[in-house]
Motif scaffolding. Structure first.
Motif, PDB file in Angstrom:
ATOM      1  N   LEU A   2      62.557  17.383  32.212  1.00 33.23           N
ATOM      2  CA  LEU A   2      62.301  17.163  30.792  1.00 33.23           C
ATOM      3  C   LEU A   2      60.891  16.631  30.567  1.00 33.23           C
ATOM      4  CD1 LEU A   2      64.252  17.613  28.445  1.00 33.23           C
ATOM      5  CD2 LEU A   2      64.888  15.216  28.547  1.00 33.23           C
ATOM      6  N   PHE A   3      60.522  15.582  31.325  1.00 34.01           N
ATOM      7  CA  PHE A   3      59.254  14.891  31.041  1.00 34.01           C
ATOM      8  C   PHE A   3      58.263  14.917  32.195  1.00 34.01           C
ATOM      9  CE2 PHE A   3      61.953  12.805  27.808  1.00 34.01           C
ATOM     10  CZ  PHE A   3      61.129  12.976  26.699  1.00 34.01           C
ATOM     11  N   SER A   4      58.550  15.667  33.240  1.00 32.19           N
ATOM     12  CA  SER A   4      57.651  15.747  34.399  1.00 32.19           C
ATOM     13  C   SER A   4      57.373  14.389  35.041  1.00 32.19           C
ATOM     14  CB  SER A   4      56.302  16.385  34.018  1.00 32.19           C
ATOM     15  OG  SER A   4      56.507  17.663  33.481  1.00 32.19           O
ATOM     16  N   ILE A   5      58.358  13.481  34.962  1.00 33.35           N
ATOM     17  CA  ILE A   5      58.172  12.203  35.657  1.00 33.35           C
ATOM     18  C   ILE A   5      59.355  11.968  36.591  1.00 33.35           C
ATOM     19  CG2 ILE A   5      56.736  10.991  33.952  1.00 33.35           C
ATOM     20  CD1 ILE A   5      59.240   9.829  32.717  1.00 33.35           C
ATOM     21  N   PRO A   6      59.140  11.350  37.762  1.00 34.48           N
ATOM     22  CA  PRO A   6      60.258  11.039  38.646  1.00 34.48           C
ATOM     23  C   PRO A   6      60.976   9.783  38.174  1.00 34.48           C
ATOM     24  CG  PRO A   6      58.227  10.270  39.631  1.00 34.48           C
ATOM     25  CD  PRO A   6      57.852  10.942  38.339  1.00 34.48           C
ATOM     26  N   ILE A   7      62.151   9.574  38.687  1.00 31.26           N
ATOM     27  CA  ILE A   7      62.936   8.422  38.251  1.00 31.26           C
ATOM     28  C   ILE A   7      62.255   7.099  38.587  1.00 31.26           C
ATOM     29  CG2 ILE A   7      64.361   8.403  40.335  1.00 31.26           C
ATOM     30  CD1 ILE A   7      66.510   7.853  37.765  1.00 31.26           C
ATOM     31  N   GLU A   8      61.322   7.126  39.505  1.00 27.33           N
ATOM     32  CA  GLU A   8      60.612   5.883  39.866  1.00 27.33           C
ATOM     33  C   GLU A   8      59.648   5.452  38.756  1.00 27.33           C
ATOM     34  OE1 GLU A   8      60.807   8.468  42.047  1.00 27.33           O
ATOM     35  OE2 GLU A   8      62.345   7.542  43.319  1.00 27.33           O
ATOM     36  N   ASP A   9      59.297   6.357  37.859  1.00 25.43           N
ATOM     37  CA  ASP A   9      58.447   5.988  36.727  1.00 25.43           C
ATOM     38  C   ASP A   9      59.086   4.803  35.987  1.00 25.43           C
ATOM     39  OD1 ASP A   9      56.386   7.207  34.492  1.00 25.43           O
ATOM     40  OD2 ASP A   9      58.178   6.345  33.568  1.00 25.43           O
ATOM     41  N   ALA A  10      58.252   3.846  35.555  1.00 19.65           N
ATOM     42  CA  ALA A  10      58.801   2.605  34.991  1.00 19.65           C
ATOM     43  C   ALA A  10      59.695   2.866  33.771  1.00 19.65           C
ATOM     44  CB  ALA A  10      57.661   1.665  34.613  1.00 19.65           C
ATOM     45  N   LEU A  11      59.255   3.737  32.871  1.00 20.70           N
ATOM     46  CA  LEU A  11      60.066   4.007  31.679  1.00 20.70           C
ATOM     47  C   LEU A  11      61.357   4.731  32.048  1.00 20.70           C
ATOM     48  CD1 LEU A  11      57.884   5.236  28.659  1.00 20.70           C
ATOM     49  CD2 LEU A  11      59.787   3.628  28.611  1.00 20.70           C
ATOM     50  N   ALA A  12      61.240   5.718  32.943  1.00 16.99           N
ATOM     51  CA  ALA A  12      62.416   6.484  33.352  1.00 16.99           C
ATOM     52  C   ALA A  12      63.442   5.553  33.985  1.00 16.99           C
ATOM     53  CB  ALA A  12      62.025   7.579  34.338  1.00 16.99           C
ATOM     54  N   SER A  13      62.983   4.694  34.854  1.00 15.50           N
ATOM     55  CA  SER A  13      63.926   3.838  35.545  1.00 15.50           C
ATOM     56  C   SER A  13      64.553   2.829  34.570  1.00 15.50           C
ATOM     57  CB  SER A  13      63.227   3.215  36.749  1.00 15.50           C
ATOM     58  OG  SER A  13      63.315   1.863  36.758  1.00 15.50           O
ATOM     59  N   ALA A  14      63.791   2.399  33.564  1.00 11.75           N
ATOM     60  CA  ALA A  14      64.372   1.493  32.558  1.00 11.75           C
ATOM     61  C   ALA A  14      65.477   2.214  31.782  1.00 11.75           C
ATOM     62  CB  ALA A  14      63.283   0.995  31.609  1.00 11.75           C
ATOM     63  N   VAL A  15      65.245   3.480  31.419  1.00 12.00           N
ATOM     64  CA  VAL A  15      66.270   4.245  30.692  1.00 12.00           C
ATOM     65  C   VAL A  15      67.525   4.379  31.556  1.00 12.00           C
ATOM     66  CG1 VAL A  15      66.870   6.497  29.710  1.00 12.00           C
ATOM     67  CG2 VAL A  15      64.582   5.570  29.347  1.00 12.00           C
ATOM     68  N   PHE A  16      67.329   4.734  32.811  1.00  8.70           N
ATOM     69  CA  PHE A  16      68.451   4.935  33.739  1.00  8.70           C
ATOM     70  C   PHE A  16      69.309   3.665  33.834  1.00  8.70           C
ATOM     71  CE2 PHE A  16      69.815   5.223  38.363  1.00  8.70           C
ATOM     72  CZ  PHE A  16      70.860   6.086  38.107  1.00  8.70           C
ATOM     73  N   HIS A  17      68.665   2.524  34.008  1.00  7.79           N
ATOM     74  CA  HIS A  17      69.438   1.287  34.160  1.00  7.79           C
ATOM     75  C   HIS A  17      70.118   0.874  32.865  1.00  7.79           C
ATOM     76  CE1 HIS A  17      67.109   1.038  37.933  1.00  7.79           C
ATOM     77  NE2 HIS A  17      68.322   0.769  38.336  1.00  7.79           N
ATOM     78  N   GLU A  18      69.459   1.126  31.764  1.00  8.86           N
ATOM     79  CA  GLU A  18      70.049   0.784  30.481  1.00  8.86           C
ATOM     80  C   GLU A  18      71.292   1.654  30.215  1.00  8.86           C
ATOM     81  OE1 GLU A  18      70.635  -1.610  28.153  1.00  8.86           O
ATOM     82  OE2 GLU A  18      68.625  -2.180  28.789  1.00  8.86           O
ATOM     83  N   PHE A  19      71.251   2.904  30.645  1.00 13.43           N
ATOM     84  CA  PHE A  19      72.411   3.785  30.482  1.00 13.43           C
ATOM     85  C   PHE A  19      73.619   3.245  31.245  1.00 13.43           C
ATOM     86  CE2 PHE A  19      70.259   7.355  28.475  1.00 13.43           C
ATOM     87  CZ  PHE A  19      71.290   7.945  27.788  1.00 13.43           C
ATOM     88  N   ARG A  20      73.373   2.672  32.393  1.00  8.03           N
ATOM     89  CA  ARG A  20      74.484   2.132  33.177  1.00  8.03           C
ATOM     90  C   ARG A  20      75.148   0.985  32.433  1.00  8.03           C
ATOM     91  NH1 ARG A  20      74.085   2.545  39.374  1.00  8.03           N
ATOM     92  NH2 ARG A  20      74.550   4.744  39.144  1.00  8.03           N
TER      93      ARG A  20
END
Ligand code: HEM
Length: 446
Positions: free
Chosen positions: A152-170
């Motif tokens: 979607l955004f050409s960023i890996p999950i290690e990207d700070a924003l991506a990882s924040a979204v992932f953890h917030e979803f949990r």
């Protein structure tokens, strides 16, 4: 030996007991007769619902007359704080317009352009795999989330924003355990609206983070510096009818559903697929042998994974990540000699249809070879709806059928999975079909 199947409840239970069972898990709350019935009626004090298992009825509702059977509002109630007006929840003209903008990004040819991002995610997932005793849903969630961010955004999950979204979803999922059940459970309509405060706060945080991703991308597009990924494709596509693009707010709604629908489901399917591979080592070896073809990032490699694809399809049959869907009758109907009132809830259950005893040969057995048989082919057409069917079919179906087999094969190229003594996963329906206490496997490097 058959792979794990939840116990059914006795045929007759009180309404009160039914509600209790429902809260625990919608799969084990159902009686065994639903695996043989063509249609079943549930009467509750507030509304009636019908489970439809007959292929012709499923076809009527999903394919032939989808406009007469829109998504039930009840389904959306638990999800609305997070998903807003996303394509998953809307109906009618709004929904049609949204699909006109989204669908082109997922079309066949475009999948080829998305493939390198999936490939990178599969490599990263393989590199992350630990050895020894492993809870595999955690690994597959991580991998599936990574696929979404990269495509979607050409960023890996290690990207700070991506990882924040992932953890917030949990956090969100933990605070919202009875998602989706409002459609079946005999509760008054206002009940599911009482979201817990924590759920609302968490939804607001997720939307804030996604908003940042969308704004950043809008700036890149304006500057002519945006990568050609799914977000750019969707944000620059004009509705062929009105000429308008999505507003930033609408795009946040869509990104939220891509993330939710795209990562939970694939994570669930991959985890069950790996568990089944541990139970059936002969199939695991076939997949591992095919996986030798995965040497360079080339979309053509997907045609070299036919067994892996059948394994993945068979997994989606036995453990459909979305076990049930709900529609509403907008006019009175007569189905199988029964009057179905306007406003009735119609439940379409991939879970029951996929294991229907009058349709499938050996319905509870795991046999990827069935897809090459006459019965398997026929049921594949008439009684197999892991991605739903008709106009509202999953937009990510083609995407998921590349991602799933690719990651499954890639992981089994590196490791051998085997079951853990005493840890048989019990399927339960949360947002998707998960195992009650996780799926535990032993992993050893190949
Ligand atoms: C194995 C993986 C997946 C499965 C089993 C799955 C299954 C489904 C099902 C059953 C529906 C229909 C739900 C209903 O009508 O109530 C659906 C809708 C949807 N899915 Fe998927 N899905 C998967 C992966 C994905 C992916 C990867 C994406 C996006 C990247 C995605 C995006 C969507 C969207 C946007 C909808 C709403 C479509 C609409 O209502 O018009 N899904 N999915």
């Amino acid at each position: 030996m058959i792979p794990p199947k939840p116990p059914s409840r006795p045929d007759r239970v009180s309404l009160w007991r039914y509600m209790q069972l429902f809260r625990q898990d919608i799969l084990s709350a159902q009686p065994a007769r639903l695996y043989r019935a063509w249609m079943a009626e549930f009467r509750t004090p507030f509304f009636r619902s019908y489970l439809m298992n007959q292929p012709e009825l499923v076809k009527t509702v999903l394919k032939d007359r989808p406009d007469d059977f829109p998504k039930s509002d009840r389904v959306g109630e638990g999800l609305r704080p997070l998903l807003g007006n996303s394509v998953f929840l809307t109906n009618g003209e709004v929904w049609k317009r949204q699909r006109r903008i989204i669908d082109p990004a997922f079309e066949g040819g475009r999948l080829r352009e998305t493939f390198p991002a999936m490939w990178d995610a599969s490599e990263a997932a393989a590199a992350r795999l630990p050895e020894g005793l492993v809870e595999i849903e955690e690994q597959t969630s991580h991998a599936a989330a990574d696929v979404i961010f990269r495509t979607l955004f050409s960023i890996p999950i290690e990207d700070a924003l991506a990882s924040a979204v992932f953890h917030e979803f949990r956090t969100y999922q933990r605070s919202q355990p009875i998602l989706n059940l409002a459609a079946f459970v005999p509760l008054p309509r206002w009940m599911p609206r009482l979201f817990r405060r924590e759920t609302r706060a968490s939804a607001a945080r997720i939307r804030g983070l996604i908003g940042q991703l969308v704004d950043r991308r809008a700036e890149d597009i304006a500057a002519g510096a945006a990568p050609d990924d799914l977000a750019t494709k969707i944000m620059t596509t004009r509705d062929p009818v009105t000429g308008a693009t999505f507003t930033p707010e609408e795009m946040v709604d869509q990104v939220a559903i891509f993330f939710l629908a795209g990562h939970e489901t694939s994570a669930s399917a991959l985890a069950w697929a790996l568990y089944l591979m541990a139970l059936y080592p002969e199939w695991q070896e076939k997949v591992a042998a095919e996986a030798q073809a995965l040497v360079a990032c080339d979309f053509a490699v997907m045609s070299k994974l036919p067994v892996t694809r059948d394994v993945f399809r068979e997994t989606l049959r036995l453990y459909p990540p979305v076990p049930m869907m709900v529609r509403e009758a907008t006019c009175p109907e007569r189905f199988r000699d029964r009057d179905v009132r306007r406003g009735s809830q119609l439940v379409l259950s991939p879970w029951h249809l996929h294991r229907h005893a009058r349709l499938w040969d050996r319905p509870d057995d795991f046999d990827p070879g069935r897809w090459q048989t006459e019965n398997g082919r026929r049921c594949g057409r008439d009684a197999y709806i892991p991605f739903s069917a008709g106009a509202r079919v999953c937009t990510g179906a083609g995407f998921a059928m590349v991602e799933g087999p690719l990651i499954l094969a890639r992981l089994l190229r590196d490791v051998v999975v085997s079951p853990v003594e005493g840890r048989v996963p019990v399927p339960v329906a949360h947002l998707t079909v998960r195992a009650r206490d996780g799926i535990w496997l032993n992993l050893a490097k190949r």
